[in-house]
Structure formats: structure tokens, C-alpha cells
Design a protein around this motif. Structure first.
Motif, PDB file in Angstrom:
ATOM      1  N   GLY A 130       2.291 -11.701  -4.789  1.00 12.48           N
ATOM      2  CA  GLY A 130       1.037 -11.949  -5.490  1.00 12.48           C
ATOM      3  C   GLY A 130       0.117 -10.740  -5.600  1.00 12.48           C
ATOM      4  O   GLY A 130      -0.670 -10.641  -6.549  1.00 12.48           O
ATOM      5  N   ASP A 131       0.214  -9.800  -4.659  1.00 11.70           N
ATOM      6  CA  ASP A 131      -0.675  -8.637  -4.697  1.00 11.70           C
ATOM      7  C   ASP A 131      -0.168  -7.550  -5.647  1.00 11.70           C
ATOM      8  O   ASP A 131      -0.706  -6.441  -5.677  1.00 11.70           O
ATOM      9  N   HIS A 132       0.873  -7.872  -6.444  1.00 10.51           N
ATOM     10  CA  HIS A 132       1.402  -6.898  -7.403  1.00 10.51           C
ATOM     11  C   HIS A 132       1.466  -7.447  -8.821  1.00 10.51           C
ATOM     12  O   HIS A 132       1.825  -6.731  -9.743  1.00 10.51           O
ATOM     13  N   GLY A 204       7.769   0.587  -3.997  1.00  9.07           N
ATOM     14  CA  GLY A 204       7.086  -0.695  -3.813  1.00  9.07           C
ATOM     15  C   GLY A 204       6.687  -0.920  -2.364  1.00  9.07           C
ATOM     16  O   GLY A 204       6.184  -0.019  -1.692  1.00  9.07           O
ATOM     17  N   ASP A 205       6.910  -2.135  -1.874  1.00  9.59           N
ATOM     18  CA  ASP A 205       6.563  -2.454  -0.481  1.00  9.59           C
ATOM     19  C   ASP A 205       7.747  -2.245   0.463  1.00  9.59           C
ATOM     20  O   ASP A 205       7.688  -2.624   1.624  1.00  9.59           O
ATOM     21  N   THR A 206       8.806  -1.649  -0.060  1.00 14.37           N
ATOM     22  CA  THR A 206      10.002  -1.464   0.772  1.00 14.37           C
ATOM     23  C   THR A 206       9.867  -0.240   1.661  1.00 14.37           C
ATOM     24  O   THR A 206      10.358  -0.227   2.791  1.00 14.37           O
ATOM     25  N   ASN A 242       3.469   1.229  -2.396  1.00 19.76           N
ATOM     26  CA  ASN A 242       2.342   0.583  -3.058  1.00 19.76           C
ATOM     27  C   ASN A 242       1.147   0.245  -2.180  1.00 19.76           C
ATOM     28  O   ASN A 242       0.209  -0.384  -2.652  1.00 19.76           O
ATOM     29  N   HIS A 243       1.200   0.608  -0.919  1.00 22.34           N
ATOM     30  CA  HIS A 243       0.035   0.394  -0.058  1.00 22.34           C
ATOM     31  C   HIS A 243      -0.075   1.561   0.925  1.00 22.34           C
ATOM     32  O   HIS A 243       0.889   2.298   1.140  1.00 22.34           O
ATOM     33  N   ILE A 244      -1.258   1.676   1.532  1.00 21.84           N
ATOM     34  CA  ILE A 244      -1.417   2.514   2.729  1.00 21.84           C
ATOM     35  C   ILE A 244      -2.042   1.616   3.791  1.00 21.84           C
ATOM     36  O   ILE A 244      -3.135   1.073   3.596  1.00 21.84           O
TER      37      ILE A 244
HETATM   38 ZN   LIG Z   1       2.253  -5.647  -1.431  1.00 19.32          ZN
END
Ligand SMILES: [Zn+2]
Ligand SMILES: [Zn+2]
Length: 302
Positions: A130-132, A204-206, A242-244
């Protein structure tokens, strides 16, 4: 065969079997360059008047957009890249925002700068969490825009995968070829994207500086091995997730739901981090055990 010939042959076989991901000279490797910020704008603690996004031009044909923590604590990154025939947006963010307007404006600016009337936009996702994908509906309402579906079947159909997840397919933006690599494990539709122009690998989030949530340990482990294999003979300038969530302090993260991260890690990782992740999965439980490494944590969700 004399000894010298044997040595030459062995060296030759070794070089064919393991063409390392390196350039012959430290001259930039012939890839298109760009600049990442030394640090990203800090969200909060006061949020009034904070813009929803930070827009950063890596180079004129790759724009990195980061959602503010004041819109959503996930603070995800979105990536907009331009080719001669189309633009690709990877992800649409975490909150209900003006993301479609922001991206449309960036495409308009690019078109003007490049003497183009318009450019079709493809919206794809690193994965379906959902956050993407929160801005998808707004992009579906735009003209000249196609939004890739979020199920594994929709992703496979759009990119024309025949054997998921072992195939790697290409997607051409027009003079700019992207390799699409399936990496399920964090989420079933997860993909990595390798941009041959900049030699950036989007993961991504991987893989990113933070908590790598592993939903399916065996599948995740195989995906990471395939990413290692894929990059073996390629330059990788940056791995951009996609995040820190990580702080600049080693082995320390900002807990979930943190908005204000005044001392966060940089976004970019390198191929060494991918090898480190692969090694840690091999040596410590194959993704079934929580393992905190210097710059990220393997975090099984079950
Ligand atoms: Zn995410
Ligand atoms: Zn996710």
C-alpha cells in the motif's frame, strides 16, 4: 599442453566464468552520471507548511521524488525516468497526495526542455504494498498514461514474462533499456529494475537501508541469489531501494512510524551490500531469522 598454456587457459576460463562487475579503469565506467544528495530533507518535527515531496534531479532524465514523512511516515521514494518514446514512473507513494500533478508537471517540464509536445507515461511498481501504490487511482485518470496492475499476473502480462520468476525481460523507454528482474519474497509481485544507462539497480523494499521484511524466506533467498547472478557481469553504480529506516549510526534503525529522522543513512547502497545480504541469508537461517547487519536488517515477518 605446456604449463604456460595451461595457466593462460585457466585464466581465460576463470575470466569467462566470473566476469566481475568492474570497469577496467576508474574513469566512471562509461555509464551516464548523476548526483545524489548528501542528505535528504528532514521531515518534522513540525510539519506545518511542509511540501508533500522533495524532488531531486539525479540527471535531466532521472528524477527522484521522495514523499515527506509529514504525509506518511514511510517516506517512500518514487523514480521517474525518461526515454525517447516514453517515461516510466516506479511507484506512486504511500498517502493520498498530489503525486499525479507533481509528476505531470515534471513530464511537462521535460517535454518543454526536449522540444516534445507530450510523452506517454507508464506507471509501474516495485511491488504492490500500500505504501507504493496509493496514487494509482489519480494516474489512471490521466490521459496518455498506462498504469500496470499490481497482481503478479498483471505484472507478468504487462512485461511479457513467460517464466516467472526466472526470466529477465527488457523494457525499452526509447534508447533506454531497462532489465526487469522478478524478485518475489518481500511481496509476490516484487521486481527489480536495472537501468543500463545509469547502471542503477532499483530494488524496492527488497534491499534498502532499513528493515528488509521477508514474507517468504525461501523465495526471498532465491531472488537475492538471482540478483547476485544478474549483476555479476554488470556495473552497478547504485542500488536504490524505496525507504530509509537506518540511522547513520551502524546497526541502528529508526523504529517503525518514525517521522523525524535527523540523522538518517543515505539512500544508496552498492553491490557489496547485495553480496553481504546474500551471504547473510546463506549463513544465518536463509531469511527465517532476524539478523541486524551494519546497514540493514533481515526481518522475517513470520
Ligand atoms: Zn514499502
Ligand atoms: Zn513493501
Amino acid at each position: 599442453m605446456n604449463r604456460c598454456r595451461v595457466i593462460v587457459l585457466i585464466a581465460l576460463i576463470a575470466s569467462v566464468r566470473d566476469p566481475a562487475a568492474q570497469a577496467p579503469n576508474p574513469d566512471g565506467g562509461g555509464v551516464r552520471r548523476g548526483v545524489l544528495p548528501r542528505a535528504w530533507q528532514v521531515s518534522g518535527p513540525q510539519c506545518i507548511g511542509t511540501p508533500q515531496f522533495q524532488v531531486h534531479e539525479y540527471n535531466p532524465d532521472l528524477i527522484i521524488v521522495r514523499e515527506s514523512g509529514c504525509s506518511n511516515y514511510e517516506k517512500p521514494f518514487l523514480f521517474l525516468m525518461f526515454g525517447q518514446e516514453r517515461a516510466l514512473l516506479l511507484d506512486t507513494g504511500a498517502a493520498k497526495t498530489d503525486v499525479a500533478q507533481v509528476v505531470s508537471k515534471l513530464i511537462e517540464q521535460w517535454s518543454r526542455r526536449n522540444g516534445r509536445r507530450s510523452l506517454p507515461l507508464v506507471v509501474a511498481h516495485t511491488h504492490a504494498h500500500g505504501d507504493h501504490i496509493a496514487g494509482d487511482a489519480d494516474f489512471k485518470a490521466l490521459a496518455n498514461t498506462s498504469v500496470v496492475g499490481t497482481t503478479p499476473a498483471a505484472v507478468q502480462a504487462f512485461f511479457r514474462f513467460r517464466n516467472w520468476p526466472t526470466d529477465v525481460v527488457t523494457f525499452d523507454l526509447g534508447g533506454r533499456i531497462l532489465d526487469i528482474i522478478p524478485i518475489p519474497g518481500h511481496e509476490p509481485s516484487s521486481i527489480a529494475v536495472y537501468d543500463r544507462q545509469t547502471a542503477i539497480l532499483f530494488t524496492g523494499d527488497t534491499l534498502y537501508p532499513g528493515r528488509l521484511y521477508v514474507q517468504d524466506a525461501a523465495t526471498f533467498t532465491q531472488s537475492i541469489q538471482r540478483l547476485v547472478d544478474f549483476t555479476r557481469d554488470k556495473l552497478v553504480t547504485h542500488i536504490l531501494g524505496n525507504h530509509i529506516e537506518q540511522a547513520r549510526t551502524a546497526y541502528l534503525d529508526y523504529p517503525i512510524r518514525t517521522v523525524h529522522q535527523p540523522d538518517e543513512h543515505v539512500l544508496e547502497l552498492g553491490r557489496a551490500h547485495l553480496l553481504e545480504l546474500n551471504g547473510a541469508l546463506r549463513d544465518s537461517g536463509g531469511g527465517t531469522k532476524r539478523v541486524a547487519l551494519r546497514d540493514f536488517t533481515i526481518w522475517p515477518t513470520k
